[in-house]
Write a protein that holds these residues in place. Structure first.
Motif, short mmCIF file in Angstrom:
data_model
loop_
_atom_site.label_atom_id
_atom_site.label_comp_id
_atom_site.label_asym_id
_atom_site.label_seq_id
_atom_site.Cartn_x
_atom_site.Cartn_y
_atom_site.Cartn_z
N LEU A 261 -10.07 30.24 -88.19
CA LEU A 261 -9.05 29.59 -87.29
C LEU A 261 -7.79 29.24 -88.26
CD1 LEU A 261 -10.88 27.37 -85.00
CD2 LEU A 261 -10.38 29.75 -84.59
N TRP A 262 -6.71 29.62 -87.71
CA TRP A 262 -5.71 29.29 -88.42
C TRP A 262 -4.61 28.29 -87.77
CZ3 TRP A 262 -0.64 32.70 -88.71
CH2 TRP A 262 0.45 32.09 -89.64
N PHE A 263 -4.54 27.20 -88.11
CA PHE A 263 -3.64 26.25 -87.42
C PHE A 263 -2.17 26.17 -88.06
CE2 PHE A 263 -7.96 25.02 -87.04
CZ PHE A 263 -8.22 24.43 -85.46
N TRP A 264 -1.16 26.69 -87.09
CA TRP A 264 0.18 26.72 -87.74
C TRP A 264 1.25 26.23 -86.69
CZ3 TRP A 264 3.44 29.65 -84.65
CH2 TRP A 264 2.88 30.37 -83.63
N ALA A 265 2.45 25.81 -87.23
CA ALA A 265 3.53 25.30 -86.45
C ALA A 265 4.51 26.23 -86.51
CB ALA A 265 3.84 24.01 -86.72
N PRO A 266 5.46 26.68 -85.37
CA PRO A 266 6.42 27.80 -85.61
C PRO A 266 7.78 27.25 -86.52
CG PRO A 266 6.62 26.38 -83.70
CD PRO A 266 5.37 25.94 -84.23
N TRP A 267 7.67 25.94 -86.77
CA TRP A 267 9.00 25.28 -87.61
C TRP A 267 8.48 25.19 -88.91
CZ3 TRP A 267 6.68 20.78 -89.14
CH2 TRP A 267 5.65 20.42 -88.39
N GLU B 295 7.57 24.14 -79.32
CA GLU B 295 7.71 24.71 -77.98
C GLU B 295 7.14 26.35 -77.95
OE1 GLU B 295 9.09 23.39 -75.41
OE2 GLU B 295 9.95 21.69 -76.29
N GLN B 296 6.72 26.74 -76.70
CA GLN B 296 6.09 27.94 -76.48
C GLN B 296 7.04 28.95 -76.80
OE1 GLN B 296 5.22 29.53 -72.47
NE2 GLN B 296 3.17 29.69 -73.37
N LYS B 297 8.29 28.99 -76.67
CA LYS B 297 9.49 29.86 -76.90
C LYS B 297 9.49 30.24 -78.61
CE LYS B 297 14.14 31.20 -76.14
NZ LYS B 297 15.48 30.90 -75.80
N ALA B 298 9.62 29.27 -79.18
CA ALA B 298 9.55 29.24 -80.48
C ALA B 298 8.47 29.67 -81.06
CB ALA B 298 9.88 27.58 -81.17
N THR C 172 6.57 37.08 -83.12
CA THR C 172 7.32 38.35 -83.18
C THR C 172 7.81 38.63 -84.50
OG1 THR C 172 7.87 38.08 -80.83
CG2 THR C 172 9.44 39.57 -82.21
N GLU C 173 8.44 37.57 -85.01
CA GLU C 173 9.14 37.80 -86.28
C GLU C 173 8.27 38.12 -87.52
OE1 GLU C 173 12.02 35.19 -89.46
OE2 GLU C 173 11.42 34.24 -87.47
N PHE C 174 7.00 37.63 -87.42
CA PHE C 174 6.33 37.90 -88.57
C PHE C 174 5.05 38.95 -88.03
CE2 PHE C 174 8.27 33.89 -89.44
CZ PHE C 174 8.59 33.92 -90.56
N GLU C 175 5.33 39.66 -87.07
CA GLU C 175 4.56 40.71 -86.60
C GLU C 175 2.94 40.50 -86.50
OE1 GLU C 175 5.29 43.93 -89.42
OE2 GLU C 175 7.41 43.82 -89.26
N LEU C 176 2.79 39.35 -85.62
CA LEU C 176 1.55 38.98 -85.43
C LEU C 176 0.89 39.18 -84.20
CD1 LEU C 176 2.05 35.18 -86.94
CD2 LEU C 176 0.67 36.86 -87.89
#
Length: 208
Positions: free
Chosen positions: A103-109, A141-144, A150-154
């Motif tokens: 499990l990888w816990f991450w944040a978009p910022w 935010e969900q959009k972020a 998308t940016e990191f091809e996940l």
């Protein structure tokens, strides 16, 4: 590495970001510096069911995950939760029983998360059937979150929408980026930071 849109941070900044676990588990995760637990103003995500059962139960064995006896895999407490992915798909961790899980816990910022995303995107498809890697997105935010994917091809990996922080509290995650590794028996064998090399090495060993 395309991380210019994220706050600068790295492993040396993580100690200052640690929070008291008891306070974090009581409610919404508190604000901290970049790549540490920060505030979220987003509305709660789709409902996440995270019962803390005291007894394990059986669940259907997922495709590509045979058990030694052919019987359904026993679902450990660590995998007894359901959620929604960022694309709205229902997710049940019980389907992963019988295999090691990351499990990888991450944040978009989070800049550190961004630097690790490339490794996850590279190795996750290779070990999809042997050591599933599941992202748990929070603190944004969900959009972020979707833009990050998308940016990191996940897009080829499962990414849970945990804006409400239910799974972060359940597993007592107090900073990101955090990798939580659960072995075949449901035991948590690692919880904390891993760089790309360490992550790759550990996943390969679990798959062997």
């Amino acid at each position: 590495m395309r991380s210019s849109s994220y706050p600068s941070n790295g492993p040396e900044g993580r100690p200052a970001a640690r929070l008291a676990v008891a306070a974090a588990l009581a409610g919404t995760l508190l604000a901290a510096s970049a790549c540490a637990v920060g505030p979220t103003t987003a509305q709660p995500a789709a409902e996440v069911a995270v019962p803390l059962a005291t007894a394990s139960s059986a669940a259907p064995t997922p495709t590509g995950a045979p058990t030694p006896t052919g019987a359904p895999a026993v679902v450990p407490d660590a995998l007894r939760f359901t959620a929604r992915t960022l694309d709205g798909t229902a997710f049940s961790a019980a389907a992963l029983a019988g295999r090691p899980v990351v499990l990888w816990f991450w944040a978009p910022w989070c800049a550190t998360c961004a630097s690790q995303a490339w490794t996850v995107a590279e190795i996750a498809p290779k070990y999809r059937d042997t050591v599933p890697i599941v992202g748990v997105a929070g603190l944004g935010e969900q959009k972020a979150m979707r833009s990050f994917v998308t940016e990191f091809e996940l897009g080829g990996t499962t990414q849970i929408d945990d804006r409400a922080g239910a799974l972060w509290r359940r597993f007592e995650i107090v900073e990101q980026s955090t990798f939580l590794i659960i072995d075949r028996d449901g035991k948590v064998v690692h919880q904390g930071f891993l760089d790309g090399e360490d992550l790759t090495r550990r996943v390969a060993a679990l798959a062997g």
